[in-house]
Scaffold this motif. Structure first.
Motif, short mmCIF file in Angstrom:
data_model
loop_
_atom_site.label_atom_id
_atom_site.label_comp_id
_atom_site.label_asym_id
_atom_site.label_seq_id
_atom_site.Cartn_x
_atom_site.Cartn_y
_atom_site.Cartn_z
N VAL A 38 0.86 -1.18 0.00
CA VAL A 38 0.00 0.00 0.00
C VAL A 38 0.90 1.23 0.00
O VAL A 38 1.72 1.41 0.91
CB VAL A 38 -0.95 0.03 1.22
N ILE A 39 0.75 2.05 -1.02
CA ILE A 39 1.46 3.33 -1.10
C ILE A 39 0.50 4.41 -0.63
O ILE A 39 -0.63 4.48 -1.12
CB ILE A 39 1.90 3.64 -2.55
N GLU A 40 0.91 5.23 0.31
CA GLU A 40 0.06 6.32 0.79
C GLU A 40 0.60 7.65 0.29
O GLU A 40 1.78 7.94 0.42
CB GLU A 40 -0.01 6.35 2.31
N ARG A 41 -0.31 8.45 -0.28
CA ARG A 41 0.03 9.81 -0.68
C ARG A 41 -0.95 10.72 0.05
O ARG A 41 -2.11 10.82 -0.32
CB ARG A 41 -0.09 9.95 -2.20
N ASP A 42 -0.48 11.37 1.12
CA ASP A 42 -1.34 12.23 1.93
C ASP A 42 -1.18 13.67 1.47
O ASP A 42 -0.22 14.36 1.84
CB ASP A 42 -0.98 12.10 3.41
N LEU A 43 -2.11 14.11 0.65
CA LEU A 43 -2.02 15.45 0.07
C LEU A 43 -2.43 16.55 1.03
O LEU A 43 -2.14 17.72 0.78
CB LEU A 43 -2.89 15.52 -1.19
N ALA A 44 -3.09 16.19 2.14
CA ALA A 44 -3.41 17.20 3.16
C ALA A 44 -2.17 17.52 3.99
O ALA A 44 -1.89 18.67 4.30
CB ALA A 44 -4.55 16.73 4.04
N LYS A 45 -1.40 16.48 4.34
CA LYS A 45 -0.18 16.68 5.13
C LYS A 45 0.99 17.15 4.28
O LYS A 45 1.84 17.90 4.75
CB LYS A 45 0.21 15.37 5.83
N ASP A 46 1.05 16.67 3.06
CA ASP A 46 2.17 16.98 2.17
C ASP A 46 1.62 17.37 0.80
O ASP A 46 1.68 16.59 -0.16
CB ASP A 46 3.09 15.75 2.06
N PRO A 47 1.06 18.58 0.70
CA PRO A 47 0.37 18.97 -0.54
C PRO A 47 1.32 19.18 -1.72
O PRO A 47 2.45 19.63 -1.55
CB PRO A 47 -0.33 20.28 -0.16
N ALA A 48 0.81 18.82 -2.88
CA ALA A 48 1.53 19.14 -4.10
C ALA A 48 1.45 20.65 -4.31
O ALA A 48 0.39 21.25 -4.08
CB ALA A 48 0.89 18.42 -5.29
N PRO A 49 2.53 21.29 -4.70
CA PRO A 49 2.49 22.74 -4.91
C PRO A 49 1.49 23.12 -6.00
O PRO A 49 1.31 22.39 -6.97
CB PRO A 49 3.92 23.08 -5.36
N HIS A 50 0.84 24.25 -5.81
CA HIS A 50 -0.03 24.76 -6.85
C HIS A 50 0.81 25.18 -8.05
O HIS A 50 1.96 25.62 -7.90
CB HIS A 50 -0.85 25.94 -6.34
N LEU A 51 0.24 25.00 -9.23
CA LEU A 51 0.97 25.40 -10.42
C LEU A 51 1.15 26.91 -10.47
O LEU A 51 0.28 27.67 -10.07
CB LEU A 51 0.22 24.96 -11.68
N ASP A 52 2.31 27.31 -10.95
CA ASP A 52 2.57 28.71 -11.27
C ASP A 52 3.32 28.71 -12.60
O ASP A 52 3.58 27.66 -13.19
CB ASP A 52 3.34 29.41 -10.15
#
Length: 195
Positions: A38-52
């Motif tokens: 099981v791979i966990e990607r927690d986007l609340a704890k470690d969010p992907a940066p918003h595009l700029d």
């Protein structure tokens, strides 16, 4: 060996309704797939940066022309994509915030949508390039939107995933969670989907 990618997006962590329901799915999946990963990607704890502008430029710059900072952006996006490609199944905890998906999930999507990498334009229209696999959307919301023509959450996610090739989406929905008259029955129905 089977691999599951569990994408978490609840701002309330493990206390969120979508997080709790998605965990029920993961627990059942692990029982059905002993020894699986099981791979966990927690986007609340470690969010992907918003595009700029810098990130968009980096993602669209040919590899031989990228500087070190641009290469780091692409390396990050490639790592997110590698998790998706490595998985046989995905489960996405999908709470509704202000009529739509969490902005952290949108940022993750923005790093996955890459012309020539995850989709391509053809004479017949866009074609997704990620190999299809089951994606379970565990959608939660406080109000009732499914029958009101106001679902800007699940429909958008299904459209995006299909655009990059992931067309096998399966929805587990719990809505009316802020309404005493609906909450318990809605959660019970959603949990039953994992039994």
């Amino acid at each position: 060996m089977a691999t599951l990618l569990h994408v978490k997006t609840s701002l309330f962590g493990e206390n969120g309704q979508s997080a709790q329901l998605a965990k029920s799915f993961v627990d059942k999946w692990k029982v059905e797939n002993p020894g699986a990963v099981v791979i966990e990607r927690d986007l609340a704890k470690d969010p992907a940066p918003h595009l700029d502008a810098f990130r968009v430029t980096a993602l669209n710059t040919p590899s031989e022309a990228r500087d070190a900072e641009q290469a780091a952006v692409v390396e990050y996006a490639d790592a997110l994509l590698a998790e998706v490609k490595a998985a046989d199944t995905l489960v996405i905890g999908l709470p509704m915030y202000n009529f739509n998906i969490p902005s952290q999930l949108k940022s993750w999507f923005d790093h996955l949508a890459r012309a020539g990498v995850t989709f391509q334009y053809t004479e017949q229209g866009p074609v997704g390039m990620i190999e299809d696999k089951p994606v379970y959307l565990v959608a939660t919301r406080g109000g009732l939107y499914a029958e009101q023509g106001q679902d800007f959450q699940v429909d958008f996610v299904k459209q995006f995933l299909g655009f990059i090739g992931l067309k096998d989406t399966r929805v587990v929905l719990a809505e009316g969670l802020a309404m005493d008259s609906h909450r318990d029955l809605s959660l019970e129905k959603a949990r039953a989907a994992f039994q």
